[in-house]
Design a protein around this motif. Sequence first.
Motif, short mmCIF file in Angstrom:
data_model
loop_
_atom_site.label_atom_id
_atom_site.label_comp_id
_atom_site.label_asym_id
_atom_site.label_seq_id
_atom_site.Cartn_x
_atom_site.Cartn_y
_atom_site.Cartn_z
N SER A 99 -49.85 -0.33 -79.51
CA SER A 99 -51.25 -0.24 -79.92
C SER A 99 -51.91 1.02 -79.38
CB SER A 99 -52.02 -1.46 -79.43
OG SER A 99 -51.48 -2.65 -79.96
N MET B 120 -42.91 -12.65 -83.56
CA MET B 120 -42.26 -12.85 -82.26
C MET B 120 -42.84 -14.08 -81.55
SD MET B 120 -39.79 -11.39 -80.68
CE MET B 120 -38.99 -11.71 -79.10
N GLU B 121 -44.13 -14.28 -81.68
CA GLU B 121 -44.76 -15.47 -81.06
C GLU B 121 -44.17 -16.74 -81.65
OE1 GLU B 121 -48.87 -14.53 -81.92
OE2 GLU B 121 -49.26 -14.22 -79.79
N ASP C 103 -43.05 -8.92 -74.34
CA ASP C 103 -43.35 -8.55 -75.72
C ASP C 103 -44.82 -8.21 -75.90
OD1 ASP C 103 -41.99 -8.41 -78.45
OD2 ASP C 103 -43.79 -9.60 -78.87
N GLN C 104 -45.69 -8.89 -75.15
CA GLN C 104 -47.11 -8.53 -75.20
C GLN C 104 -47.30 -7.10 -74.69
OE1 GLN C 104 -49.95 -11.46 -73.64
NE2 GLN C 104 -48.37 -13.02 -73.83
N VAL D 288 -36.70 -8.54 -78.18
CA VAL D 288 -37.70 -7.82 -77.37
C VAL D 288 -37.20 -6.40 -77.09
CG1 VAL D 288 -38.91 -7.74 -75.16
CG2 VAL D 288 -38.61 -9.93 -76.35
N VAL E 123 -46.66 -3.43 -83.85
CA VAL E 123 -47.89 -4.22 -83.71
C VAL E 123 -47.88 -5.39 -84.69
CG1 VAL E 123 -50.39 -4.18 -84.03
CG2 VAL E 123 -49.25 -2.32 -82.79
N TYR F 153 -46.32 -4.79 -77.38
CA TYR F 153 -47.42 -4.74 -78.37
C TYR F 153 -48.53 -3.80 -77.89
CZ TYR F 153 -51.70 -6.42 -80.63
OH TYR F 153 -52.91 -6.49 -81.29
N ARG F 154 -48.89 -3.91 -76.60
CA ARG F 154 -49.99 -3.08 -76.09
C ARG F 154 -49.60 -1.60 -76.06
NH1 ARG F 154 -50.74 -7.76 -72.76
NH2 ARG F 154 -49.39 -6.90 -71.12
N ASP G 48 -42.16 -13.46 -73.26
CA ASP G 48 -43.41 -13.38 -74.02
C ASP G 48 -44.34 -12.34 -73.40
OD1 ASP G 48 -45.21 -14.10 -76.03
OD2 ASP G 48 -46.20 -15.55 -74.73
N ARG H 50 -45.73 -8.64 -83.90
CA ARG H 50 -46.05 -9.53 -82.79
C ARG H 50 -46.20 -10.99 -83.21
NH1 ARG H 50 -45.43 -11.71 -78.01
NH2 ARG H 50 -47.27 -12.87 -77.40
N ARG I 173 -37.68 -4.19 -80.09
CA ARG I 173 -39.10 -3.86 -80.24
C ARG I 173 -39.53 -2.85 -79.17
NH1 ARG I 173 -42.85 -6.54 -82.70
NH2 ARG I 173 -44.15 -6.92 -80.85
#
Length: 506
Positions: free
Chosen positions: A499, A451-452, A491-492, A422, A445, A495-496, A488, A448, A425
């Motif tokens: 994005s 990572m999940e 990491d979301q 994480v 992006v 990702y955002r 988690d 992700r 990233r």
Amino acid sequence: MQLLGGLALFLFGLGLLGEGLGRLLGRGGLAWGMATPFRGFILGLGLGAVSASGTALALSAMGLLEARLVSLSWAVLFALASGAGASLAVVFAVLNLGALALPLLALGYFLGLVPGLWAWGRAGFGLGLLLLGLGVMGEAGKVLVQAPLFQVLLKVLSASPLGVFALGGVLGLFLHSNGVAALALALALGGMGVKAALALVLGGGVGSGVFLVFSARGVAGRRMAYGVVLTRLLLGFFLLLTLPFLPNGPVGGVVFAAHVGFHLASALVYPLLDRPLTRLLFSLLPEEDKTAPKYLSEEALASPALAYSLALREVGRIGDQVREMMSLALRRIAQGEAVSEGEVRFFEDKVDRLTREVVLYAADLAKGLGEKAVRLLWAASELEHMADLVRRILRQVERLEGQGLSFSPEGRAELAEAMARVYRRLERATTALATGNRELALEVVQGRPEMEVFLDRLRRAHLLRLEAGRQESRATTLAHLDLLITLDDLDQGVYRVASLVPEVYA
């Protein structure tokens, strides 16, 4: 020149002796000693006696203070106590051990060639140099006392204790306290009055503290340095006034007692001066506002494009702070490294303030830039939420260890690997946000889903350990699963943020 050469040998030997003894005896007990100022006093006294270098230990305390790991009171008291411990090294100047200098040099040299005995050799060689330097200084003093110019200088110095005190302060800045004490002893043996030699010793103690002032990098370090100097200066002036009333005694014993006594008394007196000195130092050296924005400018709002670029740079600073917090959490999990509450609070406060200022600034920008400014606001808010999640991780670990529990070795390794992924990233996402690198943002992006899958695999591995009846896993299961959920969420957020990069730089 012979006197100065002997002094150089003494100081160099003192350094080698301290280095060798430090290797032999170690520097353990730091965590114990950091608990209270009194323990810091005991630790400083012991380490000072072992290392014979009060200045080096004082600089270490300054580093701890600037890292917010200890209080100002602890740092000043530790520095004063380590100076008292280190002053004991001057006992070699009092004892008549000159005949041992060359044998110790030979023994130290050959011991240093033997694997495993390097530290013994270092200490022995250093002690030999120290004694050799003292011998050279003693012989130089006997010759020097016969010089007419030196006789005049001795009379002038002996007649003005305050002038000698000031001279000792200047010398202490370069020679440090032990060097000035050894020089004072040599001059006293050469014919200078004992009381003038004591004034030189007192000034040297103050001057060695002044060295810390020039070494301080931040406000906290300067407070500590001035605390040491003011304590020694107040005590030095008081003792200077008592010199005319002191009884005479053997030169060596008097100089040694004055040197050690002054430093020890400084450490013992400081607790009485702690509160008023702390208030004075905080009023003279107020805290720097390190949480304030650097780039936001009200004047720049007249030019929306310029103001937007400045706000974007400030968002980059928020990302830097979140990365620093994440790095602390990673070291806490992976290496068990202690994290200061003050350090975490500083980062958290800085992120909160910078985010608030950016949000308000972006709100003003939205009037001219519309949706683009709103995307910047979202990026700042997302980073602030990520800082809260990192704080949650640190609190969870502290709570767990406060209950006397710990993760299983496999569980800790898995959590460390997840945090490291994480963190990497997060680094890429914040770099993309700061530089506008769309390819790097796209890489984050697209990473992700992987990572999940990785986090889901870690949850299943933990459940398998529970089914196997692993006691450590059972005791820490709630904390373990909560940390995986928090990672988690983090990491979301990463990702955002990634994005948003194309929209922020549209």
